[in-house]
Scaffold this active site. Sequence first.
Site, short mmCIF file in Angstrom:
data_model
loop_
_atom_site.label_atom_id
_atom_site.label_comp_id
_atom_site.label_asym_id
_atom_site.label_seq_id
_atom_site.Cartn_x
_atom_site.Cartn_y
_atom_site.Cartn_z
N HIS A 71 0.87 -1.18 0.00
CA HIS A 71 0.00 0.00 0.00
C HIS A 71 0.90 1.22 0.00
O HIS A 71 1.65 1.44 0.95
CB HIS A 71 -0.90 0.00 1.24
CG HIS A 71 -1.83 -1.19 1.28
ND1 HIS A 71 -3.07 -1.18 0.71
CD2 HIS A 71 -1.67 -2.43 1.79
CE1 HIS A 71 -3.66 -2.36 0.88
NE2 HIS A 71 -2.82 -3.14 1.54
N ARG A 73 -0.29 4.36 -0.60
CA ARG A 73 -1.08 5.46 -0.04
C ARG A 73 -1.23 6.69 -0.93
O ARG A 73 -1.91 7.63 -0.54
CB ARG A 73 -0.51 5.90 1.32
CG ARG A 73 -0.40 4.79 2.34
CD ARG A 73 -1.75 4.29 2.79
NE ARG A 73 -1.63 3.30 3.86
CZ ARG A 73 -2.34 2.19 3.93
NH1 ARG A 73 -3.24 1.91 3.00
NH2 ARG A 73 -2.19 1.35 4.93
N ASP A 163 -8.58 -5.15 -2.31
CA ASP A 163 -7.91 -5.42 -1.03
C ASP A 163 -8.21 -4.37 0.03
O ASP A 163 -8.21 -3.17 -0.23
CB ASP A 163 -6.40 -5.52 -1.21
CG ASP A 163 -5.75 -5.85 0.11
OD1 ASP A 163 -6.03 -6.92 0.64
OD2 ASP A 163 -5.02 -4.99 0.65
N HIS A 243 -2.67 -12.58 1.36
CA HIS A 243 -2.33 -12.79 2.78
C HIS A 243 -3.09 -13.90 3.50
O HIS A 243 -3.88 -13.65 4.41
CB HIS A 243 -2.46 -11.49 3.57
CG HIS A 243 -3.68 -10.64 3.26
ND1 HIS A 243 -4.96 -11.12 3.31
CD2 HIS A 243 -3.77 -9.34 2.90
CE1 HIS A 243 -5.79 -10.14 2.99
NE2 HIS A 243 -5.09 -9.05 2.73
N ASN A 289 -4.70 -6.67 9.50
CA ASN A 289 -5.76 -7.40 8.82
C ASN A 289 -5.15 -8.20 7.68
O ASN A 289 -4.58 -7.60 6.77
CB ASN A 289 -6.79 -6.40 8.29
CG ASN A 289 -7.87 -7.06 7.44
OD1 ASN A 289 -7.79 -8.24 7.10
ND2 ASN A 289 -8.87 -6.29 7.05
N ASP A 316 2.31 -6.96 2.21
CA ASP A 316 1.14 -6.19 2.68
C ASP A 316 1.63 -4.95 3.45
O ASP A 316 1.04 -4.56 4.47
CB ASP A 316 0.20 -7.04 3.54
CG ASP A 316 -1.17 -6.37 3.72
OD1 ASP A 316 -1.41 -5.31 3.12
OD2 ASP A 316 -1.98 -6.92 4.49
N HIS A 320 1.09 3.60 8.16
CA HIS A 320 0.09 4.43 8.82
C HIS A 320 0.79 5.55 9.57
O HIS A 320 1.84 5.33 10.18
CB HIS A 320 -0.76 3.62 9.80
CG HIS A 320 -1.73 2.70 9.12
ND1 HIS A 320 -2.80 3.16 8.39
CD2 HIS A 320 -1.78 1.35 9.04
CE1 HIS A 320 -3.47 2.13 7.90
NE2 HIS A 320 -2.88 1.02 8.27
ZN LIG Z 1 -5.84 -7.23 2.43
#
Ligand SMILES: [Zn+2]
Lengths: 442, 313
Positions: A71, A73, A163, A243, A289, A316, A320
């Site tokens: 990710h 972002r 996702d 995942h 998650n 993954d 954050h």
């Molecule tokens: Zn996911």
Amino acid sequence: MTAAGPTSAPVGRTLVKGASILGGPARDLLIADGIFAAVGADAAAGADANTETIDASGLVALPGLVDLHVHLREPGREDAETVASGSAAAAVGGFTAVHAMANTDPVADTAGVVEQVWHLGRSTGLCDVHPVGAVTVGLDGRELAELGAMAESAARVRMFSDDGKCVSDAVLMRRALEYVKAFDGVVAQHAQEPRLTEGAQMNEGSVSGVLGLGGWPAVAEESVIARDVLLAGHVGSRLHVCHVSTAGSVEILRWAKGKGIDVTAEVTPHHLLLTDDLVSSYDPRYKVNPPLRTQSYVDALRQGLADGTIDAVATDHAPHSLEDKDCEWAAAAMGMVGLETAVGVVASAMVETGLLDWAGVADRMAVRPARIGRLAGQGRPIAPGEPANLVLIDDKSRYTVDPAAMLSRSRNTPYAGIELPARPVATFLRGRLTAREGSVLA
Amino acid sequence: MTPHLLSAADLSLDDATLILDTADELARLSDRPVKKLPTLRGRTVVNLFFEDSTRTRISFEAAAKRLSADVINFSAKGSSVSKGESLKDTALTLEAMGADAVVIRHGASGAPHTLAHSGWIGGSIVNAGDGTHEHATQALLDAFTMRKHLTTLAGRKVVVVGDVLHSRVARSNVLLLSTLGADVTLVAPPTLLPVGVGSWPCNFSYDLDASLPGADAVMMLRVQQERMNAAFFPSVREYSRRYGLDGDRMARLPDHAIVMHPGPMNRGLEITAEVADSDRAVIVEQVTNGVSVRMAVLYLLLGGSDSALGAVE
Ligand SMILES: [Zn+2]
């Protein structure tokens, strides 16, 4: 629009001396014009006065790593990560290609957004950034996004995923699986039955019961995977499972592969190493998650990765901002950064335990993910004529994870202060050195 | 004693016994004309309530005031969990005000734990109920009440009935009562027992009638409104029939057995009015004992070690 960017700038020759290819005997590598010009005894002979030499004695050489799941972002949460900072984290982590998930703001559900991400990746030039297209408009799970337009865009999207959210509607999932066959696409499912995970905060088990945190049962993942492999088998499509985190998921995948269903799967480094008892600290760095599970699940995931039931390790990587993690558990965002620690964690969970050798790591972190993502120039052998995507790994010394030294814009790592084996020390993207000793080379 | 009281699991047998003995001593204070001790004069206790709970707040407030502490009530209701930084900002504010102890009630499990370990604030943290995790002082007041009626907890049979899955009272009671040597049985429909309950230091059963004979104390848990339409049980009527305590069931208890409820009660649901108002019910007494137990906790956490009444003239 041409593909002009720093990655296509001319690069000089580099002689990598004494690298242990896939953990084998020491050999020299000559890199010229973005490819391996020579490997072995005749490599040194190809060096000239302008050739840069890198002493790689004692270092393991693997193909540049390929991450199916990060990710970045951008657009939307540039305070947490950008394509540039995420690319830097990827490069120092040994990656030469990453797949950037679609849950940005705006969502990557149109050709315009995926092209934006793709161009940002090109202009950064530290690793190939392949945008993942959303399966449904706005990740809402109601109508299909324009998958064909994203596939035909400059970003040439082949992987599609909602996702963060599960495509839980069985009909929509079936249609998506069918539709992407037209351009050899794959649907990557985030398997999470939404009703079974309402209010879920951590793995449902003895720890969640004691902590009074909403339980996230394994069956919420397994039931969706079971349905999806049956759907993929029924319509003859390609399915990828994001995942995987439970023993039951591994069993279902093993069964599906045995039936000849075209399914692949990934596991994250953290699910190979960490367990749900860490949540007893209520430290939000462990909130993720799918959630951290139990040791028996960790063992099953390691076994599944070792025997190839699970095809790939994918980080993954989920940056954050500090605010989103510096709070009580229930309020914290889910996810952990992973690009810069992936090699160390995989070495700890799989290599030191004897479950995989370095050739196996190369297969699960470069060869197979490149095949799943349909990346022709990645995950190739380290052999003459092949693209010079390469990572050199120091597997002889251990290092302590220091979040402050990370290049990701976020610091939400669960490994702060932990000692890991094996650190990537140099990364080459098509012959150009992109990272050296934890720093990137612009 | 630990610096904080976050979980009943933090308390050793000695700690728990010390709190209960101290509470005993402090309870005698209420027989005096002046119900106030100078013990915590100059110290500040903050009641930080992110959830409404008037009864718990006034119990802590009365406890702190009887020890002469300065009390600040900080109601942060409305600062929902979606606005997580508010816990941190609130903590920094309280730290700036110099709180010696923070009594926290929060809707998120683990919030007191986070507060105690975040570095945002010094001082002692007392968990006054966090999400579906724990409510340690409630368990202490329950144990205090049982000890008064049953002399000791060691070997006593305690039956806890109701929504264990979502109950912080049940979790704290299981931990504390097992430390004190009681034999605890949780009774609930299978949907309201957490996964993993088999590894808790207690027994569990789906059958209330089978669990009542031989019980020394029965504790009825409140059924929350939001569970009623979430398929945990078919209907309120069926719940009541299978897991409610009525006069017939009460008659099956041994003569000395007591009936408890942490309050507020749903009369006619988990407990009938007949039972709630009977001689066996010690529910009002639980409220009274809450003040003494919370006085003991604050006194011991804030450094008291001598006899609590020793300081009195
Ligand atoms: Zn996911």
